[in-house]
Structures are given as structure tokens and as C-alpha cells.
Design a protein around this motif. Structure first.
Motif, short mmCIF file in Angstrom:
data_model
loop_
_atom_site.label_atom_id
_atom_site.label_comp_id
_atom_site.label_asym_id
_atom_site.label_seq_id
_atom_site.Cartn_x
_atom_site.Cartn_y
_atom_site.Cartn_z
N THR A 17 72.05 72.96 59.46
CA THR A 17 71.74 74.04 60.13
C THR A 17 70.95 74.50 59.84
O THR A 17 70.48 75.79 60.57
CB THR A 17 73.46 74.97 60.66
N ARG A 29 68.85 67.49 70.99
CA ARG A 29 68.33 67.70 72.63
C ARG A 29 68.61 66.12 72.21
O ARG A 29 69.53 65.75 74.29
CB ARG A 29 67.52 67.92 72.88
N PRO A 89 66.92 76.06 70.21
CA PRO A 89 67.72 76.00 68.70
C PRO A 89 68.95 76.17 67.87
O PRO A 89 69.63 75.60 67.87
CB PRO A 89 66.32 76.26 67.41
N ASN A 90 68.99 77.40 68.33
CA ASN A 90 70.16 78.10 68.61
C ASN A 90 71.85 77.60 68.98
O ASN A 90 72.36 77.90 68.97
CB ASN A 90 70.43 80.17 68.00
N ASP A 91 70.77 77.12 71.17
CA ASP A 91 72.04 76.79 71.51
C ASP A 91 72.39 75.30 70.94
O ASP A 91 73.31 75.04 71.18
CB ASP A 91 71.05 76.99 73.07
N VAL A 92 71.68 74.77 70.30
CA VAL A 92 71.99 73.68 69.89
C VAL A 92 72.32 73.70 68.73
O VAL A 92 73.51 72.93 68.83
CB VAL A 92 70.24 72.72 69.48
N ILE A 93 72.63 74.70 68.05
CA ILE A 93 72.70 74.21 66.53
C ILE A 93 74.51 75.08 66.55
O ILE A 93 75.76 74.50 66.43
CB ILE A 93 72.21 75.26 65.35
N THR A 144 67.77 68.00 63.47
CA THR A 144 68.79 68.56 64.23
C THR A 144 68.86 69.06 65.82
O THR A 144 69.39 68.99 66.26
CB THR A 144 69.47 70.00 63.28
N ASP A 145 67.42 69.54 65.43
CA ASP A 145 66.91 70.09 66.51
C ASP A 145 67.17 68.98 67.70
O ASP A 145 67.49 68.84 68.86
CB ASP A 145 65.78 71.31 66.86
N LEU A 146 66.48 67.68 67.11
CA LEU A 146 65.70 66.95 68.40
C LEU A 146 66.90 65.66 68.64
O LEU A 146 66.70 65.85 69.73
CB LEU A 146 64.16 66.22 68.10
N TRP A 155 77.19 70.09 68.30
CA TRP A 155 76.26 68.68 67.96
C TRP A 155 75.88 68.79 65.94
O TRP A 155 75.79 67.55 65.44
CB TRP A 155 75.30 68.81 68.34
N GLU A 207 66.18 73.87 76.51
CA GLU A 207 67.19 75.53 75.57
C GLU A 207 66.52 75.77 74.11
O GLU A 207 66.11 74.69 73.52
CB GLU A 207 68.48 74.70 75.65
#
Length: 370
Positions: A69, A108, A30-34, A103-105, A38, A28
Motif C-alpha cells: 500500500t 485494476r 489509486p486510493n480506491d484500488v488500495i 499495486t495500482d495497475l 486487492w 478510478e
């Protein structure tokens, strides 16, 4: 041969969906994670390390979440323009190693961790049945909502599953239930049932786990419990996408809402406990009603929390294909329709499944061949 062939094909299809769910957090954007939940957990993790005395200070959270973010604005804003961290403080402690990954890793990894906990919890809850018994839970719409929102229900499921696996060792089962305190509002009927049944060893283990979790944060901020209680009420609002019965109390005038939600919570907890006690389907049916009924009776439960209703169906072990289909359809309605439809759909869905698990609904007789 036809039934076994059909079941084999269904299992393969469910396995394909389950694999896709595991792959999605890896691929997915990075914007989906943010835009999941999370950032709130990452904010809590960062604050509990840097400034634990202000863990629930929304102004401090706003500053830290903006850092988490990278200055991006979330699609769905919560309270005061941010998605606040309002979970128990020990959740922030658990999120620390994930936040350290970035934030990203970290997001996930947090999602995959939650999915792994859900799978293991369902496996433990359904032993000694085949491992394939976890597939209808894992490949359902509520699990998709769980991963998209990066929520904590997997840990709750692991606590319930481990407690069932160790039910012959009550104190250890109670210790395992400590994991349910990640979202304590979802296990109120379970606690009430254990009290009514005087399962003191289980309750002692559960209390021990609770004290250990409380102490893990009390060394950083002795007042965190008081700081936490005040903002938790802000989650119960008329505009929330809730699937629980007490939320219907927010339809009353503002001066009555808090009392209505509290009263409906108590009444629903009592009703679920009584239904479980009168269940005709033995221990598995009773446990399933208490787990599913926890979502119905919670003062705060969102569509992703319906994954615990899926866990309940797996614990029961007698769910048919139409039960799983109804669960996924209900979760879809709860996730996509405007308020108040999520509450109506969620309440009707969970209440129906609880009564069905109880064995008090008449079963349809099979059609005659001739």
C-alpha cells in the motif's frame, strides 16, 4: 410491439450500466484500488514468492501489506490492523502476475479479469440463450460490489458456467468446477448434491482439479493447508457483514458460536440439497438452487458474493424484472446497513429466491382485461 420495444430499451439501459462497470476500474483513483480487497491478494502473491512458509503469518502479512500500500492505512481494517490474506494458497499463485504489474495497475487488471470471468461464466451458463441474457447479472448491484471489493467470485462463476456448458462430458465438467475452489465455502450444497446423486465422474474431475491446485503450492510449502485452516475461523465474527444463515450462530455466547455455525451450515446444506431435489423447474432450476443456496449455506459469505445469486437467476432463465430488482435492493441493504441487518436481508433474500426458483410458490394469475 410495445413489449419488444420495452425489452429493447431495458437491454440498452443494462448495457450502459455494464459498460460503466468495465470503465470504472480504468478511471478510478489509486486510493480506491488500495481500499479494495486487492492489497490482501497482492500481499499473498508477494509472500508466496518471497516467503511461502509464512504465507498466513499475520505479522509477516502486516509488513508486506504496508509495502504493497506504499505505507497507506486502509480505510477498513480487518484483523490485527490489516486486511489479511486468508484465501486458499493457490489464490496467491494466481495473483502473482497481477502483483508484478504493481499495486495500482495490477489491482485494476485484477478487477477487469474478475469481471471478464463473470461475463464469460454467465454466458456459458446461459447458452444457447441470446448473449443479452448476461446483462441483468452484469449490470446488478452485486456486480458493482464485486468490482469495488476486487473479489474472486468471477472465477467461481466461470467454473460453474463452464461445468454447465460441459455437463455432457462429466469429467471435464468436474475439472471446470476446480475454479470454484477459489472460494470453496460457496459451493457446499453443490458438492453435497453431486455426492447424493453419485455423480462420480464429475466428482473425480473436481478432485483432480483440487489435487492439482493443492500441489501447485505444496511444492513451495507442504504445510500450507494446516497454516491456512487456523486463521480461517477468524473471518467468522459477530461484527462481520455476512449474508449467510450460519453467521446467525455468532449471536450466541462465544463458547457456542463455532458449534452453532457448523450445525447451521450442515442443516442449511441439507435443506438446499433437498429443495433442489424437489424442484419443479427441471435441471436449470435445480442447478440454480444449488448455486444460490451455496451463498445461503456458506459459513462465510459477504454482500459481493450475492453476484452468484444473480448467476443462479440467469441459470434458471425464468426470472422477472422484480426478481432482479429485489436482488439489487437486497445487496444494497446488505452493503450499507449496520450489523445485523446485512445477515437478515441476505438470508431472507436468498431463501426467498431459492423457494421461488423451486416452483413451490404459487404464481399470481394475470389480471383480467375486463
Amino acid at each position: 410491439m410495445k413489449p419488444s420495444g420495452w425489452h429493447w430499451r431495458a437491454s440498452v439501459a443494462l448495457l450502459g450500466v455494464a459498460v460503466a462497470f468495465v470503465i470504472y476500474p480504468i478511471i478510478e483513483g489509486p486510493n480506491d484500488v488500495i481500499n479494495s480487497d486487492w492489497p490482501a491478494f497482492a500481499t499473498g502473491a508477494r509472500l508466496v514468492v518471497e516467503n511461502p512458509g509464512h504465507l498466513y503469518d499475520l505479522e509477516q502479512q502486516k509488513r508486506v501489506e504496508f509495502e504493497v500500500t506504499g505505507g497507506k492505512t486502509l480505510v477498513t481494517l480487518g484483523i490485527n490492523g490489516i486486511l489479511p490474506f486468508l484465501a486458499p494458497a493457490w489464490v496467491a499463485v494466481i495473483a502473482i502476475p497481477f502483483e508484478l504489474l504493481g499495486t495500482d495497475l495490477g489491482g485494476r487488471a485484477w478487477i477487469l479479469f474478475g469481471l471478464a470471468c463473470l461475463a464469460l461464466g454467465t454466458y456459458l451458463a446461459t447458452r444457447p440463450r441470446p448473449t443479452s441474457a448476461i446483462l441483468p447479472v452484469f449490470a446488478s448491484v452485486p456486480t458493482a460490489l464485486l468490482l469495488l471489493n476486487a473479489q474472486l467470485d468471477g472465477l467461481v462463476a466461470l467454473g460453474i458456467g463452464a461445468a454447465l456448458a460441459f455437463r455432457n462430458r462429466p469429467y471435464i465438467a468436474g475439472l471446470a468446477l476446480g475454479l470454484t475452489l477459489m472460494k470453496p465455502q460457496l459451493v457446499l450444497p453443490l458438492g453435497a448434491a453431486l455426492l447424493l446423486a453419485r455423480r462420480w465422474h464429475v466428482l473425480a474431475g473436481w478432485a483432480t482439479a483440487g489435487v492439482a491446485l493443492w500441489a501447485s503450492v505444496a511444492v513451495l510449502n507442504p504445510r500450507w493447508v494446516f497454516d491456512w485452516l487456523a486463521p480461517t475461523g477468524t473471518t467468522i465474527t459477530p461484527g462481520s457483514r455476512e449474508v449467510d444463515l450460519p453467521h446467525l450462530g455468532t449471536l450466541l455466547p462465544a463458547s457456542w458460536q463455532l458449534y452453532a455455525v457448523a450445525a447451521l451450515t450442515l442443516v442449511t446444506v441439507a435443506a438446499v440439497a433437498i429443495l433442489a431435489r424437489q424442484c419443479r423447474n427441471g435441471f436449470n432450476g435445480q442447478a440454480a438452487i444449488l448455486v444460490a443456496g451455496g451463498v445461503l449455506a456458506a459459513p462465510h459469505a459477504l454482500p459481493a458474493d450475492l453476484v452468484l445469486v444473480g448467476l443462479a437467476l440467469a441459470i434458471w432463465g425464468q426470472a422477472r424484472w422484480h426478481d432482479w430488482l429485489l436482488l439489487s435492493l437486497g445487496a444494497t441493504v446488505a452493503a450499507l446497513t449496520p450489523v445485523p441487518w446485512p445477515s437478515l436481508a441476505g438470508v431472507l433474500l436468498v431463501a426467498y429466491l431459492c423457494v421461488r426458483i423451486s416452483g413451490w410458490l404459487p404464481e399470481r394469475a394475470p389480471a383480467s382485461a375486463g
